[in-house]
Design a protein around this motif. Structure first.
Motif, PDB file in Angstrom:
ATOM      1  N   ARG A  47      -3.211  -6.688  -9.177  1.00 18.28           N
ATOM      2  CA  ARG A  47      -2.752  -7.776  -8.305  1.00 18.28           C
ATOM      3  C   ARG A  47      -1.669  -7.255  -7.360  1.00 18.28           C
ATOM      4  N   GLY A  48      -1.433  -8.013  -6.331  1.00 19.60           N
ATOM      5  CA  GLY A  48      -0.452  -7.594  -5.337  1.00 19.60           C
ATOM      6  C   GLY A  48       0.961  -7.880  -5.806  1.00 19.60           C
ATOM      7  N   GLY A  49       1.900  -7.489  -4.970  1.00 18.99           N
ATOM      8  CA  GLY A  49       3.288  -7.812  -5.260  1.00 18.99           C
ATOM      9  C   GLY A  49       3.954  -6.888  -6.246  1.00 18.99           C
ATOM     10  N   LYS A  50       3.299  -5.787  -6.615  1.00 16.30           N
ATOM     11  CA  LYS A  50       3.986  -4.845  -7.496  1.00 16.30           C
ATOM     12  C   LYS A  50       3.709  -3.424  -7.008  1.00 16.30           C
ATOM     13  N   MET A  80       9.671   8.177   1.738  1.00 14.96           N
ATOM     14  CA  MET A  80       9.567   8.243   3.185  1.00 14.96           C
ATOM     15  C   MET A  80       8.132   8.342   3.682  1.00 14.96           C
ATOM     16  N   TRP A  81       7.242   9.038   2.897  1.00 15.36           N
ATOM     17  CA  TRP A  81       5.924   9.354   3.447  1.00 15.36           C
ATOM     18  C   TRP A  81       5.032   8.145   3.680  1.00 15.36           C
ATOM     19  N   ARG A  82       5.341   6.966   2.979  1.00 14.07           N
ATOM     20  CA  ARG A  82       4.531   5.780   3.244  1.00 14.07           C
ATOM     21  C   ARG A  82       5.345   4.730   4.005  1.00 14.07           C
ATOM     22  N   LYS A  83       6.463   5.170   4.551  1.00 15.24           N
ATOM     23  CA  LYS A  83       7.429   4.227   5.095  1.00 15.24           C
ATOM     24  C   LYS A  83       6.807   3.227   6.083  1.00 15.24           C
ATOM     25  N   ILE A  84       6.018   3.730   7.019  1.00 17.09           N
ATOM     26  CA  ILE A  84       5.472   2.850   8.059  1.00 17.09           C
ATOM     27  C   ILE A  84       4.539   1.805   7.450  1.00 17.09           C
ATOM     28  N   ASP A  85       3.602   2.301   6.587  1.00 13.19           N
ATOM     29  CA  ASP A  85       2.635   1.378   5.968  1.00 13.19           C
ATOM     30  C   ASP A  85       3.356   0.302   5.166  1.00 13.19           C
ATOM     31  N   ARG A  91      -3.741  -3.253   1.579  1.00 16.83           N
ATOM     32  CA  ARG A  91      -3.892  -1.825   1.917  1.00 16.83           C
ATOM     33  C   ARG A  91      -3.592  -0.912   0.731  1.00 16.83           C
ATOM     34  N   ASN A  92      -3.858  -1.450  -0.450  1.00 14.44           N
ATOM     35  CA  ASN A  92      -3.647  -0.703  -1.682  1.00 14.44           C
ATOM     36  C   ASN A  92      -2.203  -0.224  -1.836  1.00 14.44           C
ATOM     37  N   ILE A  93      -1.261  -0.966  -1.262  1.00 15.70           N
ATOM     38  CA  ILE A  93       0.144  -0.562  -1.381  1.00 15.70           C
ATOM     39  C   ILE A  93       0.887  -1.455  -2.357  1.00 15.70           C
TER      40      ILE A  93
END
Lengths: 333, 329
Positions: free
Chosen positions: A29-32, B39-44, B326-328
């Motif tokens: 899930r999102g948010g983590k 830092m490497w994913r900072k923009i996303d 975005r899988n973040i």
């Protein structure tokens, strides 16, 4: 009792567990954000159990309770109460109550004639449902204490304020009957009845009992007469409400039984003699059974909307969750 | 289209600090999240944060606003409600505060109120009437009765001195008027408030809303002029306030108009020349319509619309946060 105007909205409650799962239990899930603390093949560790975790869970529960309350509010909860509505007019009953000083005589227990009469009338009114009741009291003069009404609470309040000798020291039976008849004339349909309670002989007022009785008879008002008291010498005690002075003494005079009997019979009523508080009660029960009429009624359903309180509580819970999560615990998104 | 609880709408102002907090948190968190994600994913990460923050905050504020609108109980349009009644019960609710002694309406506001009541009683001979006087508290002078003689005799005794409690609280008057309708009768009901509208205590809208829920229209009759006048007490002196200034009492028509509108009735100023005819006409038309058609038109509450908006926004706001972007995160 609560019912829902549109219970179909309650089906939305089925979605709540699904939504809660989607938000709080679903994998990925999102948010983590997953952050590595250990190298890939070590044992790792579990986060320590903190009080803030308990607060967090409570906030989440509050949030979902709020959502549930809002869904319940959507279904339109209303409280229902049923009211019996009478379709036929009742019997108009006007009490004409003697408040002359002799009503303070203590032969009719438990206190005196006047208090027995008052208590009996009170019980009589408590048994009424759809019969308008009014009260006229008299001594030297007569006065309307409560107009004919179904608002029994007001009648009882008026009854409580009557005191012996407020209207002087005579016994104006004719005035009492005349005034009661006058106010019964305004009644809207139905039978009209006067219940006269007295312990004396007419000795005051500009209208003779005979004249007043004829007027009542012409208007179709039945007069039930009740003579209160016993024969012989009786102890008497009352307080003059104007001076605050208490009088004690003994009296021997009694009511004029033949006159009361005549008043009742001339109007189609019945004469009773009440020598004790118990017999007074029995007499009013007898009048009850003489004056039964057919009653038709139906049940009317009233509803009162109750959704507002649910929306308010729900809003508070949802906002509380926001405060805890966002401000107290500092969640990022 | 007016809310039953307009004061609730002030809560909307509270959304401004909430939005402020949301923005302040966003600024702080944007820096914190960089520390965590590197830092490497900072923009996303920043992009995702902006999108998620913006939509979830906006929708959350929308949900709160819609919730507040639901609580304010907006109503527009009318719908028929079945009502099987006959006959008419009228409760007169008369202001007996000192300001009713003002003589901007001649001979005085209270005298004019008496005239109006007597006139209404004459126009509806088969009805029952109750008389309630109010000041700081309310007093049921005459219970609901067909006995117009009794009402008339008490009318003469109306004066500010019959109630000791000072002040003017139209709400308690309306509540007492409502209580004067006896249970168990199938008659039409109406309350007629006669007042100059100066309400010094409490708010009358709660009582008016209860009346609307029970289908009791409240006709309000404004007695007084907008210019107002001084109030001469029976002692001959002028009424003065706490700081010893002479009180000028004016007609507050907005309050009376709001009360009437809340219950689907009308406000009628007594200063107009056709006022009395209008009062009779309004009551008669309400009464006649209900009798002939067996139903009354009740305002339709619209809380459901706002509550649906609130719930949907809340769930979408939650969805924005619960969906991985975005899988973040």
């Amino acid at each position: 009792m609560w019912v829902f105007e549109q219970p179909a909205y309650l089906l939305l409650l089925i979605l709540v567990p699904a939504l809660a799962y989607f938000r709080h239990f679903r994998r990925n899930r999102g948010g983590k954000i997953t952050v590595p603390f250990e190298i890939w093949n070590s044992g790792g560790f579990s986060p320590p159990f903190l009080a803030r975790y308990v607060v967090y869970v409570c906030a989440i529960v509050a949030y979902w309770v709020g959502v549930v309350l809002w869904i319940v509010a959507l279904a339109g909860p209303v409280s229902v109460h049923r009211e019996r509505v009478y379709l036929t007019p009742g019997v108009n009953i006007m009490f004409v109550l003697d408040e002359s000083p002799t009503m303070g005589a203590e032969d009719v227990g438990p206190i005196n004639r006047f208090e027995s009469a008052r208590e009996t009338i009170r019980r009589f009114i408590a048994r009424r449902e759809n019969d308008p009741v009014g009260i006229v009291s008299f001594a030297r003069e007569a006065a309307l204490r409560a107009p004919l009404t179904l608002d029994y609470r007001t009648v009882l309040q008026a009854l409580d304020t009557i005191q012996i000798m407020q209207l002087g020291d005579g016994t104006a039976i004719g005035m009492g009957i005349a005034l009661a008849t006058l106010h019964l004339d305004a009644a809207d349909g139905g039978e009209s009845v006067i219940i006269l309670l007295t312990d004396g002989v007419n000795n005051a007022g500009e209208i003779l009992p005979e004249t007043a009785t004829r007027v009542a008879a012409n208007l179709g008002v039945r007069v039930y007469t009740i003579g209160i008291g016993t024969e012989g010498e009786i102890a008497l005690e009352f307080t003059n409400p104007n001076t605050g002075q208490t009088y004690r003494g003994r009296i021997t005079e009694s009511f004029n039984e033949s006159q009361l009997r005549w008043i009742a019979e001339a109007t189609g009523g019945v004469y009773f003699h009440a020598a004790s508080g118990g017999s007074l009660d029995a007499i009013l029960h007898a009048i009850d059974s003489l004056e039964t009429i057919e009653r038709r009624s139906r049940v009317q359903v009233h509803t009162r909307p109750r959704h507002r309180i649910l929306i308010i509580v729900g809003l508070c819970l949802i906002f509380a969750e926001f405060v805890v999560r966002k401000i107290a615990l500092g969640e990022i998104v | 289209m007016s809310p039953a609880y307009p004061a609730v709408l002030w809560l909307l102002l509270a959304l401004i600090p909430v939005a402020g907090v949301l923005f302040a948190q966003f600024v702080r968190h944007r820096e914190e999240i960089e520390l965590v994600t590197g830092m490497w994913r900072k923009i996303d990460v920043a992009n995702v944060l902006v999108v998620k923050w913006f939509f979830s905050s906006l929708l959350f504020l929308l949900a709160l606003a819609a919730g507040i609108f639901a609580i304010a109980e907006f109503a527009w349009g009318t719908a028929p409600v079945e009502e099987d009644r006959s006959g008419l019960d009228v409760a007169f609710v008369v202001d007996v505060s000192w300001s009713m002694l003002a003589d901007d309406i001649r001979p005085s506001r209270l005298d004019r109120a008496r005239d109006v009541i007597r006139g209404v009683i004459q126009e509806f001979p088969e009805s029952r009437f109750a008389l309630v006087a109010f000041k700081g508290t309310a007093l049921r002078l005459i219970p609901m009765t067909p006995d117009t003689l009794a009402v008339d005799s008490v009318l003469g005794a109306l004066a500010p001195t019959i109630i000791a409690a000072p002040g003017t609280d139209i709400g308690v008057g309306i509540a007492e008027g409502l209580a004067a309708f006896p249970a168990g009768t199938d008659r039409h009901r109406a309350i007629i408030v006669l007042s100059d509208g100066e309400n010094l205590h409490g708010t009358p809208f709660g009582a008016a809303t209860t009346a609307a829920e029970r289908g009791v229209p409240i006709f309000t009759i404004g007695i007084g002029t907008l210019d107002g006048s001084t109030v001469r007490l029976p002692s001959g002196e002028l009424l003065r306030d706490a700081s010893d200034d002479v009180v000028i009492s004016r007609l507050e028509r907005d309050l009376l108009r709001r009360i009437a509108e809340l219950t689907g009735a009308t406000y009628i100023p007594v200063g107009d020349t056709d006022a009395f005819a209008r009062i009779i006409g309004e009551i008669r038309s309400m009464y006649g319509r209900r009798v002939s058609e067996g139903f009354r038109l009740a305002p339709v509450g619209r809380y459901r619309l706002f509550l649906v908006i609130a719930l949907v926004s809340l769930m979408v706001a939650m969805g924005v946060r619960a969906v991985r972007w975005r899988n973040i995160f």
